[in-house]
Scaffold this motif. Structure first.
Motif, PDB file in Angstrom:
ATOM      1  N   ILE A   1       0.815  -1.230   0.000  1.00  0.00           N
ATOM      2  CA  ILE A   1       0.000   0.000   0.000  1.00  0.00           C
ATOM      3  C   ILE A   1       0.847   1.278   0.000  1.00  0.00           C
ATOM      4  CG2 ILE A   1      -1.569   1.370   1.449  1.00  0.00           C
ATOM      5  CD1 ILE A   1      -2.836  -1.319   2.307  1.00  0.00           C
ATOM      6  N   LEU A   2       1.863   1.312   0.857  1.00  0.00           N
ATOM      7  CA  LEU A   2       2.565   2.588   1.071  1.00  0.00           C
ATOM      8  C   LEU A   2       3.418   2.973  -0.143  1.00  0.00           C
ATOM      9  CD1 LEU A   2       3.583   2.089   4.797  1.00  0.00           C
ATOM     10  CD2 LEU A   2       1.555   3.188   3.856  1.00  0.00           C
ATOM     11  N   PRO A   3       3.642   4.260  -0.315  1.00  0.00           N
ATOM     12  CA  PRO A   3       4.447   4.702  -1.463  1.00  0.00           C
ATOM     13  C   PRO A   3       5.795   3.976  -1.484  1.00  0.00           C
ATOM     14  CG  PRO A   3       3.608   6.574  -0.219  1.00  0.00           C
ATOM     15  CD  PRO A   3       3.234   5.362   0.564  1.00  0.00           C
ATOM     16  N   VAL A   4       6.156   3.451  -2.649  1.00  0.00           N
ATOM     17  CA  VAL A   4       7.316   2.555  -2.752  1.00  0.00           C
ATOM     18  C   VAL A   4       8.578   3.152  -2.165  1.00  0.00           C
ATOM     19  CG1 VAL A   4       8.886   1.397  -4.362  1.00  0.00           C
ATOM     20  CG2 VAL A   4       6.441   1.443  -4.817  1.00  0.00           C
ATOM     21  N   GLU A   5       8.882   4.378  -2.567  1.00  0.00           N
ATOM     22  CA  GLU A   5      10.195   4.905  -2.200  1.00  0.00           C
ATOM     23  C   GLU A   5      10.249   5.347  -0.746  1.00  0.00           C
ATOM     24  OE1 GLU A   5       7.735   8.315  -3.549  1.00  0.00           O
ATOM     25  OE2 GLU A   5       7.910   6.214  -4.020  1.00  0.00           O
ATOM     26  N   LYS A   6       9.057   5.416  -0.078  1.00  0.00           N
ATOM     27  CA  LYS A   6       9.070   5.962   1.279  1.00  0.00           C
ATOM     28  C   LYS A   6       8.541   4.985   2.317  1.00  0.00           C
ATOM     29  CE  LYS A   6       8.489  10.675  -0.273  1.00  0.00           C
ATOM     30  NZ  LYS A   6       7.476  11.659  -0.627  1.00  0.00           N
ATOM     31  N   GLU A   7       8.223   3.791   1.882  1.00  0.00           N
ATOM     32  CA  GLU A   7       7.502   2.898   2.786  1.00  0.00           C
ATOM     33  C   GLU A   7       8.271   2.594   4.074  1.00  0.00           C
ATOM     34  OE1 GLU A   7       8.936  -0.945   0.246  1.00  0.00           O
ATOM     35  OE2 GLU A   7       6.893  -0.242   0.130  1.00  0.00           O
ATOM     36  N   GLY A   8       9.599   2.640   3.986  1.00  0.00           N
ATOM     37  CA  GLY A   8      10.368   2.241   5.164  1.00  0.00           C
ATOM     38  C   GLY A   8      10.729   3.389   6.071  1.00  0.00           C
ATOM     39  N   MET A   9      10.162   4.544   5.846  1.00  0.00           N
ATOM     40  CA  MET A   9      10.611   5.696   6.616  1.00  0.00           C
ATOM     41  C   MET A   9       9.882   5.854   7.942  1.00  0.00           C
ATOM     42  SD  MET A   9      11.258   8.326   3.576  1.00  0.00           S
ATOM     43  CE  MET A   9      11.807   9.629   4.641  1.00  0.00           C
ATOM     44  N   SER A  10       9.219   4.840   8.383  1.00  0.00           N
ATOM     45  CA  SER A  10       8.540   4.923   9.658  1.00  0.00           C
ATOM     46  C   SER A  10       8.723   3.598  10.382  1.00  0.00           C
ATOM     47  CB  SER A  10       7.073   5.186   9.418  1.00  0.00           C
ATOM     48  OG  SER A  10       6.615   6.091  10.360  1.00  0.00           O
TER      49      SER A  10
ATOM     50  N   HIS B   1       4.399  12.340   5.187  1.00  0.00           N
ATOM     51  CA  HIS B   1       3.982  11.730   3.919  1.00  0.00           C
ATOM     52  C   HIS B   1       3.137  10.470   4.151  1.00  0.00           C
ATOM     53  CE1 HIS B   1       7.521   9.324   4.899  1.00  0.00           C
ATOM     54  NE2 HIS B   1       6.982   8.386   4.162  1.00  0.00           N
ATOM     55  N   LEU B   2       3.185   9.941   5.379  1.00  0.00           N
ATOM     56  CA  LEU B   2       2.393   8.730   5.656  1.00  0.00           C
ATOM     57  C   LEU B   2       1.059   9.053   6.337  1.00  0.00           C
ATOM     58  CD1 LEU B   2       5.122   6.156   6.763  1.00  0.00           C
ATOM     59  CD2 LEU B   2       3.897   6.245   4.605  1.00  0.00           C
ATOM     60  N   LEU B   3       0.860  10.308   6.718  1.00  0.00           N
ATOM     61  CA  LEU B   3      -0.380  10.664   7.430  1.00  0.00           C
ATOM     62  C   LEU B   3      -1.658  10.322   6.638  1.00  0.00           C
ATOM     63  CD1 LEU B   3       0.615  13.926   9.336  1.00  0.00           C
ATOM     64  CD2 LEU B   3       0.307  11.604  10.253  1.00  0.00           C
TER      65      LEU B   3
ATOM     66  N   GLN C   1      -4.478  -4.139  21.012  1.00  0.00           N
ATOM     67  CA  GLN C   1      -5.829  -3.625  21.262  1.00  0.00           C
ATOM     68  C   GLN C   1      -5.932  -2.150  20.928  1.00  0.00           C
ATOM     69  OE1 GLN C   1      -7.272  -4.549  25.216  1.00  0.00           O
ATOM     70  NE2 GLN C   1      -6.045  -6.399  25.224  1.00  0.00           N
ATOM     71  N   SER C   2      -4.786  -1.572  20.585  1.00  0.00           N
ATOM     72  CA  SER C   2      -4.777  -0.137  20.365  1.00  0.00           C
ATOM     73  C   SER C   2      -3.603   0.225  19.452  1.00  0.00           C
ATOM     74  CB  SER C   2      -4.566   0.503  21.736  1.00  0.00           C
ATOM     75  OG  SER C   2      -5.065   1.753  21.767  1.00  0.00           O
ATOM     76  N   VAL C   3      -3.872   1.015  18.427  1.00  0.00           N
ATOM     77  CA  VAL C   3      -2.769   1.512  17.593  1.00  0.00           C
ATOM     78  C   VAL C   3      -2.725   3.023  17.763  1.00  0.00           C
ATOM     79  CG1 VAL C   3      -1.777   1.649  15.274  1.00  0.00           C
ATOM     80  CG2 VAL C   3      -3.167  -0.326  15.903  1.00  0.00           C
ATOM     81  N   VAL C   4      -1.561   3.541  18.150  1.00  0.00           N
ATOM     82  CA  VAL C   4      -1.457   4.978  18.380  1.00  0.00           C
ATOM     83  C   VAL C   4      -0.321   5.576  17.558  1.00  0.00           C
ATOM     84  CG1 VAL C   4      -2.388   4.893  20.731  1.00  0.00           C
ATOM     85  CG2 VAL C   4       0.069   4.713  20.393  1.00  0.00           C
ATOM     86  N   ASN C   5      -0.513   6.826  17.194  1.00  0.00           N
ATOM     87  CA  ASN C   5       0.531   7.552  16.474  1.00  0.00           C
ATOM     88  C   ASN C   5       1.131   8.579  17.421  1.00  0.00           C
ATOM     89  OD1 ASN C   5       2.138   8.573  14.405  1.00  0.00           O
ATOM     90  ND2 ASN C   5       0.561  10.013  13.731  1.00  0.00           N
TER      91      ASN C   5
END
Ligand SMILES: C[S@@+](CC[C@H](N)C(=O)[O-])C[C@H]1O[C@@H](n2cnc3c(N)ncnc32)[C@H](O)[C@@H]1O
Length: 471
Positions: free
Chosen positions: A155-164, A180-182, A200-204
């Motif tokens: 799903i994530l943009p190819v060139e940036k997928e690993g930046m998080s 860019h991932l927001l 049980q919870s995903v947080v940013n």
């Protein structure tokens, strides 16, 4: 437990997108068979910002061996390596009363001849031949069959997928999404919520970690809004409110290294203790621990964790003070008796962005007559961040520059703890604290050496802090 969208780790199990996967492909390349390496990956969903799980499916052909039930044990070791290993799928399934089907990875096996010759002959010796082999057409891979890594990579943009990256802390999976991932935050939340076991919870994380107590503001992307959680580390459990205190699962190995360095009856002063990942397991080993943290919320959980891990009060004292006051009061008060007892004494200072600024408080902490003579000097483990390839040199200089006296002889180890981000390294510097530092004669020595340098006189201090002059 931590992950990166390109390089992930589940509790001590790492799972990685960066080195995407690998064992099957490597084996495959080794046998020289042409790969169909994307066949098990999700369909084209690049860029979706709303997750429609029902539409994520893909039809594939799967190689299958049908054999008699009683042959299973004999052939298992021969063909185990070719099993179709995907989420929510069993590669060995009953087909009838007498027969079972064994599904293999289409990434590796396309037809009978894909098996290396030695495998073919081993199977044939067991009367399993080409006739047992078939291709099951139009098997449907669904959302459930794909891993979080596969889906996010698709799903994530190819060139940036690993930046998080994402980390699991108890029931909470937390991510640190760059701008860019927001747009993908809901999709990321949903996938991690579905796929990470126990989540049980995903947080940013909303802000960067620049406040005093090193905690984060959080936005719940999916699941319950409850940040009170419990994690296990080094045979202890730690309970805390993740939104109020500092906890970093990436430090688990470093915590373990330090815990392993101390033995029964040793002494630990933990200047920036957090909720106790050094202090609690070390006190559990019957070491004498003095643990301090300025954050009242950390202090509360530090005390709670000491109690819940059944640490006796004899071995554990906690304080809610600024590090400077802890050094100037508690370390000053309790250090001499442990020195007198000739115990091994360690001081941990894990506040990498600024711990070195506290080192100067050890210089001249005691008057000469306040400190017994000692053979067994206390050791400080101070952490710092440095940026650059020459991280050993940089870490050494950061520490040297934090003292007003020259302590280059006192640095006994420099260790890279982990790479925080590109070129930012977390370092541990070990300093042997001698009496010269603790009574401050090293300061005078340096000053006098400078003053006298014209006369080519250098001043030294002997073990008792007595000044000697040499010309
Ligand atoms: C990076 S965390 C380390 C916590 C723990 N030792 C660990 O390894 O996970 C630093 C801790 O220092 C505490 N802290 C920040 N400034 C402080 C200060 N001036 N004096 C004492 N503690 C402080 C924070 O509340 C935080 O818990």
């Amino acid at each position: 437990m931590y992950f990166s969208f390109l390089n992930s780790n589940i509790s001590s199990m790492n799972f990685s997108l960066k080195f995407l996967s690998t064992s099957i492909l490597n084996r495959f390349l080794a046998t020289g068979i042409q790969t169909m390496k994307n066949v098990l990956k999700p369909p084209n969903i690049r860029g979706v910002v709303v997750l429609n799980k029902d539409t994520i499916k893909k039809s594939i052909d799967i190689p299958c061996l049908s054999i008699k039930k009683e042959s299973l044990n004999s052939i298992l070791n021969i063909i185990k390596q070719y099993f179709l290993k995907i989420e929510k799928f069993k590669p060995v399934q009953p087909a009838s009363e007498e027969n079972i089907d064994i599904y293999m990875s289409p990434e590796v096996i396309r037809d009978w001849s894909s098996f290396p010759e030695e495998i073919q002959s081993a199977l044939e010796k067991l009367q399993i031949t080409k006739d047992n082999f078939r291709i099951v057409k139009d098997f449907e891979l669904k959302y459930d069959n794909f891993t979080a890594d596969d889906l996010l990579k698709a799903i994530l943009p190819v060139e940036k997928e690993g930046m998080s990256s994402f980390t699991k802390v108890g029931h909470i999976v937390h991510v640190n999404l760059r701008e860019h991932l927001l747009p993908f935050k809901n999709v990321i939340g949903e996938i991690l919520f579905d796929k990470i076991s126990g989540c049980q919870s995903v947080v940013n994380k909303v802000n960067i970690i620049d406040n005093t107590y090193r905690n984060f503001s959080m936005e719940v992307l999916k699941g319950i809004d409850n940040m009170l959680t419990t994690v296990k580390e080094n045979h202890c459990s730690f309970k805390f409110d993740f939104s109020q205190v500092y906890w970093n699962s990436r430090l688990c190995t470093e915590h373990e290294r330090i815990v392993n360095m101390l033995n029964k009856n040793d002494v630990l002063f933990d200047v920036f203790a957090g909720v106790g990942p050094f202090s609690v397991p070390i006190a559990k080993k019957k070491c004498f621990v003095y643990a301090n943290d300025l954050n009242p919320e950390s202090y509360k959980w530090l005390e709670f964790n000491a109690k819940s891990n059944k640490i006796s009060k004899e071995y554990f004292k906690s304080f809610n003070k600024d590090g400077k006051d802890f050094i100037k009061n508690e370390i000053k008060e309790f250090l001499p008796s442990h020195i007198k007892n000739d115990q091994n004494i360690f001081i941990t200072m894990n506040l990498p962005a600024m711990a070195v600024e506290f080192l100067t408080h050890f210089e001249g902490l005691f008057q000469y007559n306040e400190l017994p003579d000692f053979k067994n000097p206390p050791h400080i483990y101070v952490y710092c961040f440095v940026k650059g390839d020459n991280y050993l040199e940089l870490a050494k200089n950061v520490v040297l520059n934090s003292f007003t006296c020259d302590i280059s002889q006192n640095i006994v180890d420099i260790f890279k703890v982990r790479t925080v981000s590109s070129l930012k390294e977390m370092m541990r510097v070990t300093i042997k604290l001698d009496k010269d530092i603790l009574i401050g004669t090293c300061r005078k020595r340096k000053l006098e050496a400078i003053l006298n340098s014209d006369n080519k006189i250098s001043c030294l201090s002997d073990d008792n802090g007595q000044k000697q002059e040499k010309s």
